[in-house]
Design an enzyme around this catalytic site. Structure first.
Site, PDB file in Angstrom:
ATOM      1  N   HIS A  77       9.867  -5.420  -0.023  1.00 60.01           N
ATOM      2  CA  HIS A  77      10.309  -4.065   0.315  1.00 60.01           C
ATOM      3  C   HIS A  77       9.630  -3.616   1.605  1.00 60.01           C
ATOM      4  CE1 HIS A  77       9.709   0.453  -0.089  1.00 60.01           C
ATOM      5  NE2 HIS A  77      11.009   0.312   0.113  1.00 60.01           N
ATOM      6  N   SER A  78      10.403  -3.045   2.510  1.00 58.84           N
ATOM      7  CA  SER A  78       9.882  -2.496   3.754  1.00 58.84           C
ATOM      8  C   SER A  78       9.108  -3.570   4.522  1.00 58.84           C
ATOM      9  CB  SER A  78       9.019  -1.262   3.452  1.00 58.84           C
ATOM     10  OG  SER A  78       8.626  -0.608   4.631  1.00 58.84           O
ATOM     11  N   MET A  79       7.855  -3.297   4.876  1.00 58.39           N
ATOM     12  CA  MET A  79       7.077  -4.258   5.650  1.00 58.39           C
ATOM     13  C   MET A  79       6.736  -5.510   4.853  1.00 58.39           C
ATOM     14  SD  MET A  79       6.807  -2.997   8.672  1.00 58.39           S
ATOM     15  CE  MET A  79       5.483  -3.934   9.427  1.00 58.39           C
TER      16      MET A  79
END
Length: 1029
Positions: free
Chosen positions: A176-178
């Site tokens: 998720h995300s980074m």
């Protein structure tokens, strides 16, 4: 009238910059608040979630004390796994920026329920990494450390399955995300084996570039990862990657950043927006993408379809992996996935065969116990029509449409299943076939299954593509919604495609209004409208009842690629006897929103550039008039886009030529950010001009806010603390200041550079507030001294005093003139310091993420390593320790002032040229300017001998007023000064009263002395501005 005339430009400037600030706020409002409602369902755990901590090797735990690895479980499943006897398929979840390892619970819980449905024939073990909720999107120093830790976790996870019957050799990763970027970075490690991961799913991950490039470590990490994936694309063919973006609800990571870099190998990577994912059709915000039930279900279904029955693990076949992902995330045919569906099938069963020769056909079934086959002979339709369209409102997973390959007169003996060509929509499943693509088919066969208690409708029609395609030119970008494009569809069919001509840029934004009316009032199916973007998977789907009025926002996540001539379409799945009016208008608010969405990260560069130009203008004014101009007035005068934008445009233009690029590279100059952005979007030069104006408006009102804040703080100071007397520092460098400087340098070196910057900022702010307090006190004192003398002058017309008594009043007037000179110098210094502090505020804001990261991890380490601010903080501390104690008199005495006044303009140009995609360079350019100013001050120090403790200026020597000639000159000069401002002292009474002692005469002598006159003429210019009319 004169005063009003001078106020008009200031009022006009305030209105203009107020409009600019309002436009920025409208754009921000569109991004943060004006989006579709949340259509995601929440995922729930049926049993209490548990997180079992996995013991790591001592060496790994010692090297990464902050990070941890967990195994997710619920109920009995969690109890069974406490001994770590695992037999499932390992999946590793990586949280993103400030993300929690507990976010894995949605995936883990739904996967557990799915495993229960198949009696645990297959199941998944979900692991999650605890990154201590680090702010890796804002501080890139820990990204490499996280990547290496994930590598160690993969090795630990695979060891848990050692000696099992179906031991895995690879791990699937969900990031998720980074966390998704960290997963991609695994492949850049020297000792990492690519076969350790074969499937990577990222959720709202900014793959293209960082959202806010605040430090060099972050941008270097991105460069290394993306370059590796481009240069080593051949080595990544066995890794299947899916990137899911959140759509317009995700204002933290815009979807354009979440698209994987385009590679020549398109068969191993897929990028989609959640609004286009079948059975979800919903935009998600940055956090809800990890718990959105519709998306999680699609992910878990894909995981189970990826299982190889022989190995009981995720398949090693890249083609099958891509087929499964396309099935669940791109085009769902409303059928259960089959790897190799049968090419031909026999249509058997006790079904009634019915031949349909009409070109348009509808069938409704309700409680029908008999099944039917409807056959459509194609021979009679091939010459008149080009396509056939069919839809079925029964949303089960059974086959329903076939192509007959061999038939007799009554039934079809052999057919191919065309249901795999269908597409699932929210209320129906549809199929569109181009007849020339199926020359071997003799009939189309529609199967109507028997139903008990269910109602469904089947529709089919043959049509020519041209008759169902309508072109709608979009309105111009600068029409501001005043004009519109309109078409009227008198629907006789089931499908219409409205082509949106010239809709291909990210800054275009439109409102599409669809009003549907039907001739009859009978109950009808809901209409489906789909905004289809052909060059990327970012479709948006809307469902509306008829009659209805539907509003659709049309804007893009990615611009149309070069050499791609496809046109966006509005697909209308309609009813046959309804009328649709379609109106398209440009949406100015959404255009502002698109500008903010794509370039909000660069706005600090434009703001600082404007403040820098203003500071240069103040230095120039200091040279020409000896006075420092006000920040707001100087901003209006000097912060002009034509000073910087044309120079950058010229450089971008020249970089098209090979000889200029050779010279540019030979000078080791970096790539111009404006050139990169202009190559991506032809409209960027105009957008850059708009952003500069936005930056000017923000700088103007930030200056106003700063001034108001200073006044409030100084008022609070005056309320709580007794003010001190305004005095002038004799030295710039003292032993105490040197100790403070060395202390902050030590703090920067041993702890965190951003912490030292924040301390020196608070110290500077304290100095400026104190200076502001002293100026206010002295101004009030000066006004209090002058007003009684004026008042008593009016009341002393009938008294006289002795000639000798006038000495006290003239001495008082001398002190008044001296005080006004000191105040004028303090006001000028205050204006200069306010501008410097305004610039310094942006430096603190840009370095704030590093400070927050350091404070969050303070219990683990006192020293931030690596620290992007350490070296700059050391230099900044030394510079500001001197600057905060300087005044305009020292700056004016510097021989380098003229050079320092010219430095801000080229630095402003460089900042916009190289800092829009690298925010951390803003601080570097500000250091360059302050180094020049500091060099000038040091030059003044050397010239005036301040290193030995001598004052900057010799002591003020005033000519004694007990000399009648000097006294006469003083009053004549004072009279001439006030006469130029409309006040005639000769009309005043000849006597005045001092301390109620009786009237005293005011005597004016008539023979001036030239030398004294010149001296007082110079002093006359030191009066503060409030004496002016």
């Amino acid at each position: 009238m004169g005063r009003a005339g001078r106020r008009l430009p200031a009022v006009a400037a305030a209105l203009f910059y107020g409009v600019l600030a309002a436009l920025v706020l409208l754009g921000v409002r569109d991004v943060l608040f004006l989006y579709e409602e949340n259509r995601c369902s929440m995922t729930y755990m049926y049993e209490y979630p548990e997180y079992l901590k996995i013991k790591l090797p001592k060496k790994t735990a010692r090297r990464y004390p902050v990070y941890e690895l967990y195994l997710y479980g619920e109920g009995n499943y969690a109890e069974e796994n406490k001994n770590l006897f695992l037999t499932g398929i390992p999946v590793l979840f990586l949280p993103g920026n400030a993300g929690s390892y507990k976010q894995v619970r949605s995936l883990g819980s739904i996967a557990l329920r799915k495993a229960e449905d198949v009696d645990f024939k297959y199941h998944f073990n979900f692991f999650s990494v605890n990154f201590n909720e680090e702010l890796v999107a804002l501080y890139g120093g820990s990204l490499q450390r996280q990547t290496k830790f994930v590598h160690e976790c993969i090795k630990v996870i695979l060891k848990l399955y050692r000696d099992r019957e179906f031991a895995p050799t690879s791990v699937a990763i969900v990031g998720h995300s980074m966390g998704g970027l960290v997963a991609r970075a695994l492949l850049t490690l020297k000792n990492f084996k690519p076969e350790l991961i074969n499937l990577l799913i990222t959720q709202a991950t900014p793959h293209v570039a960082p959202v806010m490039p605040l430090d060099k470590y972050l941008t270097d990490f991105y460069t290394a990862v993306n370059n590796h994936w481009i240069l080593k694309a051949q080595d990544l063919r066995n890794l299947t990657t899916l990137s899911v973006a959140g759509g317009f609800r995700d204002y933290q990571v815009r979807s354009g950043l979440a698209f994987l870099p385009r590679l020549s190998q398109h068969d191993s990577a897929l990028s989609v927006v959640s609004s286009a994912v079948p059975r979800a059709w919903a935009s998600t915000d940055h956090l809800s993408i990890v718990w959105c039930k519709e998306l999680i279900l699609a992910t878990i279904r894909a995981f189970f379809d990826l299982i190889d029955e022989n190995t009981r693990q995720i398949t090693e076949d890249p083609k099958k992996r891509m087929s499964v992902l396309n099935h669940h995330f791109v085009r769902h045919p409303a059928k259960i996935f089959e790897e190799n569906p049968e090419a031909f099938t026999e249509l058997t069963g006790a079904f009634t065969w019915i031949t349909v020769k009409a070109s348009k056909w509808t069938y409704s079934s309700y409680n029908d116990s008999d099944g039917k086959f409807f056959t459509f002979p194609l021979a009679s339709h091939r010459k008149s029509y080009s396509h056939v369209y069919c839809e079925n409102s029964m949303l089960d997973t059974s086959s329903w449409i076939y192509g007959c390959m061999n038939s007799n007169s009554s039934m079809c003996l052999e057919a191919t299943d065309l249901s795999w060509k269908a597409e699932l929509l929210p209320t129906t499943k549809v199929v569109i076939l181009q007849l020339q693509d199926y020359p071997s088919l003799s009939h189309i066969v529609i199967q109507a299954l028997p139903t008990v208690g269910n109602k469904y409708t089947l529709d089919c029609e043959f049509f020519k593509e041209d008759s169902r395609t309508v072109q709608l030119p979009v309105t111009h970008l600068f029409s501001f919604g005043l004009s519109s494009s309109k078409i009227l569809l008198n629907s006789t069919g089931l499908l219409y495609n409205v082509q949106l001509q010239h809709f291909n840029q990210i800054y275009q934004a439109f409102k599409i209004y669809i009003e549907g009316h039907c001739q009859s009032l009978k109950e009808r199916k809901a209409n489906v409208y789909r905004l289809h973007i052909p060059w990327s998977h970012e479709d948006s789907i809307f469902v509306a009842k008829v009659p209805s009025f539907t509003e659709i926002s049309a804007k893009l996540h990615t611009a149309q690629p070069q050499n791609d001539n496809r046109v966006p379409e509005l697909n209308i799945y309609s009813s046959s006897d309804c009328q649709y009016e379609i109106i398209l208008k440009t949406s100015p608010v959404q255009i502002l929103g698109q500008i903010i969405r794509f370039h909000a990260g660069a706005l600090p560069v434009y703001v600082v550039s404007n403040i820098l130009l203003t500071y240069g203008g103040q230095l120039s004014t200091l040279i020409s008039t000896g006075q420092c101009s006000d920040f707001s007035l100087e901003l209006v005068r000097t912060a002009k886009p034509y000073k910087v934008e044309p120079l950058i445009s010229i450089v971008v233009f020249l970089q098209r030529f090979h000889w200029f690029r050779v010279i540019w590279q030979s000078l080791s100059l970096p790539e111009v950010d404006a050139a990169v952005l202009s190559s991506q979007d032809a409209w960027f030069p105009l957008v850059s001009l708009i952003l500069f104006l936005f930056g000017t408006g923000i700088a103007y009102w930030s200056g106003v806010f700063f001034s108001i804040s200073l006044r409030l703080f100084s008022s609070l100071w005056l309320t709580l603390i007794r003010p001190t007397v305004l005095h002038k520092d004799k030295k710039l460098i003292t032993a105490r200041r040197l100790c403070e400087m060395l202390s902050l340098v030590l703090v920067s070196w041993t702890t965190c550079g951003a912490f030292a910057i924040f301390i020196i900022y608070l110290q500077y702010l304290f100095k400026v507030i104190k200076l502001h307090v002293n100026v206010r006190v002295e101004e009030k004192t000066l006004n209090g001294d002058s007003d009684p003398s004026k008042e008593t002058s009016r009341n002393s017309s009938i008294h006289t005093v002795k000639n000798q008594s006038s000495m006290d009043n003239t001495s008082k007037a001398t002190q008044l003139l001296s005080n006004s000179t000191t105040i004028a110098e303090a006001v000028n210094s205050l204006k200069m310091h306010v501008t410097i502090l305004n610039l310094f505020t942006w430096i603190v804001l840009l370095n704030l993420p590093s400070l927050i990261y350091w404070l969050k991890n303070l219990r683990y380490s006192v020293r931030l390593d690596p620290d992007p601010c350490r070296s700059t903080a050391i230099i900044l501390v030394c510079i500001l320790e001197i600057l905060m104690n300087s005044s305009t008199s020292e700056v004016k005495s510097s021989k380098l002032l003229k050079i320092a006044a010219k430095v801000p303009l080229p630095l402003s140009v460089a900042m916009l040229a190289f800092g829009r995609m690298h925010l951390y360079k803003v601080v570097c350019y500000l250091f360059s300017m302050w180094k020049v100013v500091l060099l000038g001050l040091c030059t003044a120090l050397a010239v005036r001998g301040l290193a030995k403790g001598a004052p900057f200026q010799p002591e003020e020597k005033w000519k004694p007023l007990d000399n009648p000639r000097n006294r006469d000159l003083f009053f004549r000069t004072l009279q001439a000064y006030f006469s130029g401002r409309g006040l005639d002292l000769r009309k005043f009474p000849a006597t005045f009263t001092v301390n109620n002692e009786g009237p005293r005469p005011v005597m004016f002598y008539s023979d001036p002395i030239a030398s004294a006159f010149a001296d007082y003429e110079e002093r006359r210019n030191s009066f503060p501005n409030y004496f002016k009319g």
